[in-house]
Write a protein that holds these residues in place. Structure first.
Motif, mmCIF file in Angstrom:
data_model
loop_
_atom_site.group_PDB
_atom_site.id
_atom_site.type_symbol
_atom_site.label_atom_id
_atom_site.label_comp_id
_atom_site.label_asym_id
_atom_site.label_seq_id
_atom_site.Cartn_x
_atom_site.Cartn_y
_atom_site.Cartn_z
ATOM 1 N N PRO A 3 0.713 -1.377 0.024
ATOM 2 C CA PRO A 3 0.004 -0.086 0.077
ATOM 3 C C PRO A 3 0.780 1.296 0.037
ATOM 4 O O PRO A 3 0.359 2.265 -0.613
ATOM 5 N N GLU A 4 2.112 1.372 0.740
ATOM 6 C CA GLU A 4 2.847 2.515 0.780
ATOM 7 C C GLU A 4 3.394 2.663 -0.855
ATOM 8 O O GLU A 4 3.598 3.759 -1.291
ATOM 9 N N GLN A 5 4.006 1.608 -1.216
ATOM 10 C CA GLN A 5 4.322 1.890 -2.523
ATOM 11 C C GLN A 5 3.220 2.105 -3.691
ATOM 12 O O GLN A 5 3.622 3.195 -4.687
ATOM 13 N N GLU A 6 2.079 1.667 -3.575
ATOM 14 C CA GLU A 6 1.028 2.041 -4.223
ATOM 15 C C GLU A 6 0.585 3.655 -4.279
ATOM 16 O O GLU A 6 0.528 4.409 -5.159
ATOM 17 N N ALA A 7 0.778 3.984 -2.850
ATOM 18 C CA ALA A 7 0.405 5.524 -2.590
ATOM 19 C C ALA A 7 1.436 6.198 -3.296
ATOM 20 O O ALA A 7 1.185 7.291 -3.874
ATOM 21 N N VAL A 8 2.711 6.052 -3.107
ATOM 22 C CA VAL A 8 3.764 6.977 -3.696
ATOM 23 C C VAL A 8 3.703 6.807 -5.295
ATOM 24 O O VAL A 8 3.866 8.079 -5.949
ATOM 25 N N GLU A 9 3.286 5.650 -5.756
ATOM 26 C CA GLU A 9 3.326 5.664 -7.101
ATOM 27 C C GLU A 9 2.333 6.391 -7.856
ATOM 28 O O GLU A 9 2.225 7.282 -8.958
ATOM 29 N N LEU A 10 0.931 6.459 -7.175
ATOM 30 C CA LEU A 10 -0.250 7.242 -7.369
ATOM 31 C C LEU A 10 0.183 8.724 -7.355
ATOM 32 O O LEU A 10 -0.154 9.571 -8.268
ATOM 33 N N VAL A 11 0.718 9.124 -6.430
ATOM 34 C CA VAL A 11 0.896 10.708 -6.263
ATOM 35 C C VAL A 11 2.079 11.259 -7.247
ATOM 36 O O VAL A 11 1.991 11.978 -7.941
ATOM 37 N N ASN A 12 2.993 10.203 -7.660
ATOM 38 C CA ASN A 12 3.913 10.572 -8.469
ATOM 39 C C ASN A 12 3.474 10.515 -9.895
ATOM 40 O O ASN A 12 3.796 11.518 -10.848
ATOM 41 N N LYS A 13 2.487 9.773 -10.142
ATOM 42 C CA LYS A 13 1.835 9.711 -11.614
ATOM 43 C C LYS A 13 0.788 10.963 -11.781
ATOM 44 O O LYS A 13 1.136 11.575 -12.828
ATOM 45 N N TYR A 14 -0.083 11.338 -10.611
ATOM 46 C CA TYR A 14 -0.466 12.539 -10.784
ATOM 47 C C TYR A 14 0.296 13.872 -10.836
ATOM 48 O O TYR A 14 -0.053 14.621 -11.596
ATOM 49 N N TYR A 15 1.552 13.788 -10.076
ATOM 50 C CA TYR A 15 2.280 15.080 -10.268
ATOM 51 C C TYR A 15 2.858 15.186 -11.711
ATOM 52 O O TYR A 15 2.887 15.973 -12.277
ATOM 53 N N ASN A 16 3.554 13.990 -12.118
ATOM 54 C CA ASN A 16 3.830 13.957 -13.494
ATOM 55 C C ASN A 16 2.944 14.426 -14.565
ATOM 56 O O ASN A 16 3.427 15.105 -15.568
ATOM 57 N N LEU A 17 1.724 13.746 -14.390
ATOM 58 C CA LEU A 17 0.670 13.879 -15.246
ATOM 59 C C LEU A 17 0.410 15.472 -15.446
ATOM 60 O O LEU A 17 0.392 15.933 -16.494
ATOM 61 N N PHE A 18 0.271 16.142 -14.251
ATOM 62 C CA PHE A 18 -0.139 17.656 -14.244
ATOM 63 C C PHE A 18 1.020 18.454 -14.371
ATOM 64 O O PHE A 18 0.902 19.817 -14.425
ATOM 65 N N SER A 19 2.367 18.175 -14.350
ATOM 66 C CA SER A 19 3.335 18.891 -14.372
ATOM 67 C C SER A 19 4.145 18.977 -15.640
ATOM 68 O O SER A 19 4.970 19.972 -15.979
ATOM 69 N N ILE A 20 3.867 17.863 -16.570
ATOM 70 C CA ILE A 20 4.497 17.719 -17.968
ATOM 71 C C ILE A 20 3.988 18.806 -18.934
ATOM 72 O O ILE A 20 2.825 18.871 -19.080
ATOM 73 N N GLY A 21 4.792 19.526 -19.349
ATOM 74 C CA GLY A 21 4.213 20.622 -20.337
ATOM 75 C C GLY A 21 3.480 21.782 -20.066
ATOM 76 O O GLY A 21 2.930 22.433 -20.793
ATOM 77 N N LEU A 22 2.983 22.077 -18.906
ATOM 78 C CA LEU A 22 2.256 23.031 -18.315
ATOM 79 C C LEU A 22 3.095 24.180 -17.665
ATOM 80 O O LEU A 22 4.480 24.004 -17.338
ATOM 81 N N GLU A 23 2.516 25.334 -17.939
ATOM 82 C CA GLU A 23 3.409 26.362 -17.407
ATOM 83 C C GLU A 23 3.390 26.445 -16.026
ATOM 84 O O GLU A 23 4.548 26.994 -15.239
#
Length: 76
Positions: A3-23
């Protein structure tokens, strides 16, 4: 995956998703909030699991992931 790894992976996915190519970038806290919403959807979905042990394991796993994600509130 724990569960800890899943949580970290989910946060990183959202962080990367919304941070790539955005101002403007989102914070890790905001990414964790997105992940919490996603896990909430999973926990409240009407998923037909016929074996009660499987259903319990599924619910317990995602509840633990949710609890791990809540820890991000105190970090960021």
């Amino acid at each position: 995956m724990s569960p800890e790894q899943e949580a970290v992976e989910l946060v990183n996915k959202y962080y990367n998703l919304f941070s790539i190519g955005l101002e403007s970038y989102i914070s890790m806290y905001e990414a964790a909030q997105c992940a919490l919403e996603a896990v909430d959807v999973i926990l409240n979905a009407d998923i037909p699991i016929t074996d009660s042990e499987d259903a319990d394991a599924f619910y317990n796993y995602w509840t633990q992931v949710y609890n791990e994600l809540e820890k991000y509130e105190g970090i960021y």
